[in-house]
Design a protein around this motif. Sequence first.
Motif, short mmCIF file in Angstrom:
data_model
loop_
_atom_site.label_atom_id
_atom_site.label_comp_id
_atom_site.label_asym_id
_atom_site.label_seq_id
_atom_site.Cartn_x
_atom_site.Cartn_y
_atom_site.Cartn_z
N ILE A 286 0.83 -1.21 0.00
CA ILE A 286 0.00 0.00 0.00
C ILE A 286 0.86 1.25 0.00
O ILE A 286 1.80 1.38 0.79
N GLY A 287 0.52 2.21 -0.86
CA GLY A 287 1.24 3.48 -0.95
C GLY A 287 0.45 4.66 -0.46
O GLY A 287 0.89 5.80 -0.59
N GLY A 288 -0.72 4.44 0.13
CA GLY A 288 -1.57 5.52 0.62
C GLY A 288 -3.00 5.03 0.69
O GLY A 288 -3.33 3.94 0.21
N ALA A 289 -3.86 5.82 1.30
CA ALA A 289 -5.27 5.45 1.42
C ALA A 289 -6.11 6.71 1.55
O ALA A 289 -5.64 7.74 2.04
N ILE A 290 -7.36 6.61 1.09
CA ILE A 290 -8.33 7.69 1.24
C ILE A 290 -9.59 7.09 1.85
O ILE A 290 -10.20 6.18 1.29
N VAL A 291 -9.97 7.62 3.01
CA VAL A 291 -11.22 7.21 3.66
C VAL A 291 -12.27 8.25 3.31
O VAL A 291 -12.15 9.42 3.69
N ASP A 292 -13.28 7.85 2.56
CA ASP A 292 -14.39 8.73 2.19
C ASP A 292 -15.59 8.35 3.04
O ASP A 292 -16.15 7.27 2.89
N ARG A 293 -15.99 9.25 3.92
CA ARG A 293 -17.08 8.96 4.85
C ARG A 293 -18.41 9.42 4.27
O ARG A 293 -19.16 10.18 4.89
N SER A 294 -18.72 8.95 3.05
CA SER A 294 -19.98 9.30 2.39
C SER A 294 -20.19 8.33 1.24
O SER A 294 -19.25 7.66 0.81
N PRO A 295 -21.41 8.25 0.69
CA PRO A 295 -21.62 7.44 -0.50
C PRO A 295 -20.89 7.97 -1.73
O PRO A 295 -20.78 7.27 -2.73
N GLY A 296 -20.39 9.21 -1.67
CA GLY A 296 -19.67 9.78 -2.81
C GLY A 296 -20.62 10.29 -3.88
O GLY A 296 -21.84 10.36 -3.69
N SER A 297 -20.06 10.62 -5.02
CA SER A 297 -20.86 11.13 -6.12
C SER A 297 -21.32 9.98 -7.01
O SER A 297 -21.06 8.81 -6.73
N ALA A 298 -22.00 10.32 -8.10
CA ALA A 298 -22.44 9.29 -9.05
C ALA A 298 -21.26 8.51 -9.61
O ALA A 298 -21.39 7.33 -9.94
N ALA A 299 -20.10 9.17 -9.71
CA ALA A 299 -18.91 8.50 -10.25
C ALA A 299 -18.25 7.58 -9.24
O ALA A 299 -17.28 6.91 -9.57
N THR A 300 -18.77 7.52 -8.03
CA THR A 300 -18.23 6.64 -7.00
C THR A 300 -18.87 5.27 -7.14
O THR A 300 -19.98 5.04 -6.71
N ILE A 301 -18.15 4.35 -7.75
CA ILE A 301 -18.72 3.03 -8.03
C ILE A 301 -18.41 2.07 -6.89
O ILE A 301 -17.51 2.29 -6.09
#
Length: 764
Positions: free
Chosen positions: A194-209
């Motif tokens: 692993i070289g990094g991580a992003i925790v998104d605390r939401s369903p995201g946008s439409a482009a978030t599959i």
Amino acid sequence: MQAPCVKPAFNTIVQPSVKSGIKSHRKTSRKASRKRDVNPIVKSNLAISNINILRAIAMLCIVTPVAGFAQQATDLGAVSAADGSGIASQAVNVPSAAKSAPSQGSLTARSAQSEVSESFIRNYTSPIADFSQVIQMTPGVYSYSPNGPGLGDTKTYFRGFQDGDYSVTFDGIPFQDTNSPTHHTWAFFPAQFIGGAIVDRSPGSAATIGPANFGGSINLLSRNLDRQQRTSVTGSYGTWNTSLIGVEHETGQFGTDGSSNLLFNVHEMKSDGYQTYNKQKRDAISLKYQLAITDNTALTFFASSIDLHTNTPNTKGPTRAQAAQYGNNYLMSGDPTRANYYGYNFYHVTSDFEYVGLTSNLGNGWTLDDKLYTYAYHNQQNYNGTTITTTSGTDKLNAYRTYGNLLRVSQESGMGTFRTGLWSEYADTNRYQIPSDPRTWIDAVLPNFHEKFKTTTLQPFVEYAFNITNDLKITPGIKYASYRQDFTQFADNGKAVGNLGGAPGINHATTYNAALPSLDMHYKLQSNWSAYAQFATGSEIPPTNVFDVKNANVTVLPSMVKTKTYQIGTVWKSERFTLDVDAYRIKFDNAYSSSTDATGNTTFYANGTSVTQGIEAESNIMLGGGFNLYINGTYGSAKYSSGQWVASAPSDTETLGLSYEQGAWNSGWFTKRVGKMFNDNGGTHEAVVINPFILSNLFVNYAWKHPVSWARQAKVQLGVNNLFNKQNIVGVTPATTKTSVPAPGDLLTLLPTRSTSLTLTLDF
């Protein structure tokens, strides 16, 4: 105005987009109005029709943009990981506080996100860590392994959501179990990959599959590639006879005009573990190759494989009585006359993950990002119950192979940015549990259950980011999620579908569909200050055990569970400070309920909704003299409509980190406090109180150049996990659903004691 063509450097080229949909393992309820009479066989024609429609949409996603591609291309740049769009973005100047932050939000983020740096992973996590430890110190997130860090199948929680209520992706590609969208930290992606991580605390946008855009997403990134050649040899030894040896080689840029680069890592980890007889052995290898085909097009290939052997039983902790008699670390016995003998409990898990990615700037603002992938998981588990008989053991298999493609296309113009694409996936699964004799592992004739099924996923999306002004963007979008499941369930001993009237098996199929709109606004107040507001909807695919009823007679299936998320936030950065603050409110469906009528037909129905809401903040402060202070905190609630708390949802969390970097020294102390929460007892909420607990880790690193003539650098790391030696009870499964009074048979989850490790890495 288009940027000039520049050959990308390998430390910035093609860092793939990672925002993904949010997955939910928990069975969840649906509104009664959304119930459908779903005769599985009758529905199959409709499902085929849906798939054909989505195939047509997929062709439009590909053909329409291609018609507009021009000959002139733009700089490939670095593929954004923050917005999930897969769009190439130009490098920006990074303030000093942001460079040293272990975790922080992005000025371009359109939802509540925390980006974990690679330096945090390399310097401030255990050498045997899995991906749960990589993200453990971000706002609201917590996890623990009762056998020691990196020595178990660890689960992660945030905002009142448990594993399965969110997606996990690697370089933008979702991976998960096929029977329910849960994850296995010990089988995929240790820290070395692993070289990094992003925790998104939401369903995201439409482009978030992803398969379950429900609570959020954990997005893992592969390692960055360096320009210079390097070979590293690592040896580590620590508490519980834990060792790791590994070799890593990076070629640096080679080939015509330095167009290629290759990184591979091989390591073996062994440990006796904190818990008695819970041994672990992991052999792992990963490889990443990148090729700059032209100044504007790059090819990435990644492959990994893990072979894991453990003595972990199906029950992961001691009872109260066992802990009182033998100690908190008791789990299994060395006596073969006892039911919990370690020789009757073991796993052999193998996994692999591969993808080929093509990223290209195609001119006139058009960008293409496509990944073709496959991954597999094969878990052969054998475990025993509470007695020793010819059927007290269980021979268990969970095995699947998944194939998929993730296509993203975008076009940027003065009016805004158009994004579209399609995530398509096919998985083939074989699962069973068979009663067996633990002394011989001779299986019974009939299983507890046995099923084979195929899952087809199609998820097209489209969104448009309108440039209202130079600083204000509004992005509406919609995603359509479709999951088809084709089952063969075999006759069993009555624990799942029954004897099926003498038939060897039964076939059925069903399709789940949902439209998921989103809308967000992003405003750049200043070059170092941004704000956002977001509305997003999420969903999750129901688990396959929906059909584990007599003769698989399900007349009314659940719809996909939904969430509605509202949040606002702001991100600010300067040379000495970073600050991210957000507030959120999420309404989500609860667990499924079901009823079976006199004829044996089962109906699934809604079981109400819950609300989780709160505020979150994180900041990194440069104190001077090489010192940095990192702090984050969350405060909120996750409650049912009755006012009772959702299980494993703490009222607050706090993180305090102090790091120092000067010359050859690099050290960091990070402590997370997890506030009061509750565990359930069957259908009874707030049955067991879990008191606040602390997770604290300390790492001290010293590196020096050319320690000997034949070595470029040597680095020594002293690591201490659970610095304060806390052994809190962090989870309780009551022995009976009839009472919540502490009982000797209650199963406990406890923090392991303090552990240390000493690691030496030589670079050549």
